[in-house]
Design an enzyme around this catalytic site. Structure first.
Site, short mmCIF file in Angstrom:
data_model
loop_
_atom_site.label_atom_id
_atom_site.label_comp_id
_atom_site.label_asym_id
_atom_site.label_seq_id
_atom_site.Cartn_x
_atom_site.Cartn_y
_atom_site.Cartn_z
N HIS A 81 0.73 -1.25 -0.08
CA HIS A 81 0.17 0.21 -0.05
C HIS A 81 0.86 1.07 -0.09
CE1 HIS A 81 -2.70 3.26 1.12
NE2 HIS A 81 -1.78 3.43 2.02
N SER A 88 -3.79 1.24 -4.93
CA SER A 88 -3.32 -0.06 -4.34
C SER A 88 -4.48 -1.05 -4.06
CB SER A 88 -2.60 0.39 -2.87
OG SER A 88 -3.49 0.59 -1.98
N GLU A 122 -5.19 9.74 0.51
CA GLU A 122 -5.65 8.41 0.46
C GLU A 122 -6.73 7.93 -0.58
OE1 GLU A 122 -2.85 6.87 3.33
OE2 GLU A 122 -3.87 6.20 1.54
N HIS A 148 1.61 5.35 -2.37
CA HIS A 148 2.19 6.63 -2.02
C HIS A 148 3.39 7.06 -2.70
CE1 HIS A 148 -0.70 7.49 1.29
NE2 HIS A 148 -0.79 6.62 1.52
N1 HBI Z 1 1.70 6.35 10.16
N2 HBI Z 1 2.89 4.87 8.88
C1 HBI Z 1 2.06 5.95 8.78
N3 HBI Z 1 1.41 6.06 7.83
C2 HBI Z 1 0.38 6.85 7.75
O1 HBI Z 1 -0.49 7.07 6.71
C3 HBI Z 1 -0.02 7.43 8.85
C4 HBI Z 1 0.64 7.33 10.00
N4 HBI Z 1 0.21 7.98 11.44
C5 HBI Z 1 -0.94 8.77 11.49
C6 HBI Z 1 -1.57 8.80 10.23
N5 HBI Z 1 -1.13 8.29 8.96
C7 HBI Z 1 -2.85 9.84 10.07
O2 HBI Z 1 -3.09 10.38 11.37
C8 HBI Z 1 -2.63 11.25 9.31
O3 HBI Z 1 -3.08 10.85 8.18
C9 HBI Z 1 -3.55 12.22 9.97
FE FE Z 2 -1.72 5.34 2.89
#
Ligand code: HBI
Ligand code: FE
Length: 262
Positions: A128, A193, A174, A133
């Site tokens: 994903h 994804s 997303e 991304h």
């Molecule tokens: N951690 N690894 C990872 N990937 C994310 O997309 C992610 C995260 N922690 C917090 C988070 N996204 C969301 O809270 C934010 O999109 C606001």
């Molecule tokens: Fe993501």
């Protein structure tokens, strides 16, 4: 998502939650599963992904046959937009996540889903994060928006507005759609994804497809475990950048007491 439920190994994560990718640790079966996921999506992306994503993946053909080596991709990415990817055990706390983005570092999960999760997974895994991304980080405007988003996230924490800002991330980074001369196309990582939602978000008449509207987005709740009932459509990454440039402080104050759209 309580830390206790998360499946990654956080024992060796530093204070910034970065870990070693340990590329030699991946089994041949894991590389084969990754390749199967890549091949499945490769049949769909020409028809459903936005042009910017299609263009970026062309430069990442090394990531097709096996789980990519993050250090090698980071070398290319730094040259392209000044970003790099860092290996993390999985979802990390907001402040660590926002801090990485605000330093042009994108956290990529090191573990891969199990074969029985081929069609659906709750937590983001390396497929994903990488396939969804990373390619768009090679697009200058998208990458600059994500950098601003990271700084905005740190500010939202101070203003207790992370929930509203997370909706912006959800409906763009997303699950965002983009208008193109050939019709709407996906740019959101959760769509790119996804084995099923990538065609659904473009072809199915059921979901709403609304024009990008920052305040509407910040008041719209979302479900994480099913196809989205509505998508928001941008004209371009330039428009996304422009519409999210203002200081959100007054917007948060105004929206805080308004009812949510569900
Ligand atoms: N951690 N690894 C990872 N990937 C994310 O997309 C992610 C995260 N922690 C917090 C988070 N996204 C969301 O809270 C934010 O999109 C606001
Ligand atoms: Fe993501």
């Amino acid at each position: 998502m309580k830390a206790s439920e998360l499946r990654g190994d956080y024992s060796r994560a530093g204070s910034d939650y970065v870990v070693e990718q340990d590329w030699p640790g991946y089994s041949p079966e894991e590389h084969a599963l990754y390749r199967k996921l890549f091949e499945r999506q490769s049949k769909l992306v020409p028809r459903y992904a936005c042009p910017e994503w299609i263009e970026a993946i062309a430069g990442l053909e090394s990531a097709a046959r096996e789980i990519p080596r993050f250090d090698r991709i980071s070398k290319k990415l730094r040259v392209a937009t000044g970003w790099q990817i860092v290996a993390v055990p999985g979802l990390i706390p907001d402040d660590a996540f926002f801090t990485h983005l605000a330093n042009r570092r994108f956290p990529v999960t090191v573990w891969l889903r199990r074969p029985e999760e081929f069609d659906y997974i709750v937590e983001p895994d390396v497929f994903h994060d990488f396939f969804g991304h990373v390619p768009l980080l090679f697009d200058r405007v998208y990458a600059d928006h994500l950098y601003e988003y990271g700084k905005g996230g740190l500010k939202a924490m101070r203003l207790d507005a992370v929930r509203m800002l997370a909706r912006l991330y959800w409906f763009t980074i997303e699950f965002g759609l983009m208008k193109t001369p050939a019709g709407v196309r996906a740019y959101g990582a959760g769509l790119i994804s996804s084995g099923g939602e990538l065609a659904y978000c473009v072809d199915d008449p059921k979901p709403q497809r609304l024009p990008f509207d920052l305040e509407r987005i910040m008041r719209t709740e979302y479900q994480i475990d099913r196809y989205q009932e509505r998508y928001f459509v941008i004209d371009s990454f330039e428009q996304l950048m422009r519409e999210t440039a203002p200081d959100f402080t007054p917007i948060y104050a105004h929206l805080r007491n308004l009812p949510l759209w569900t």
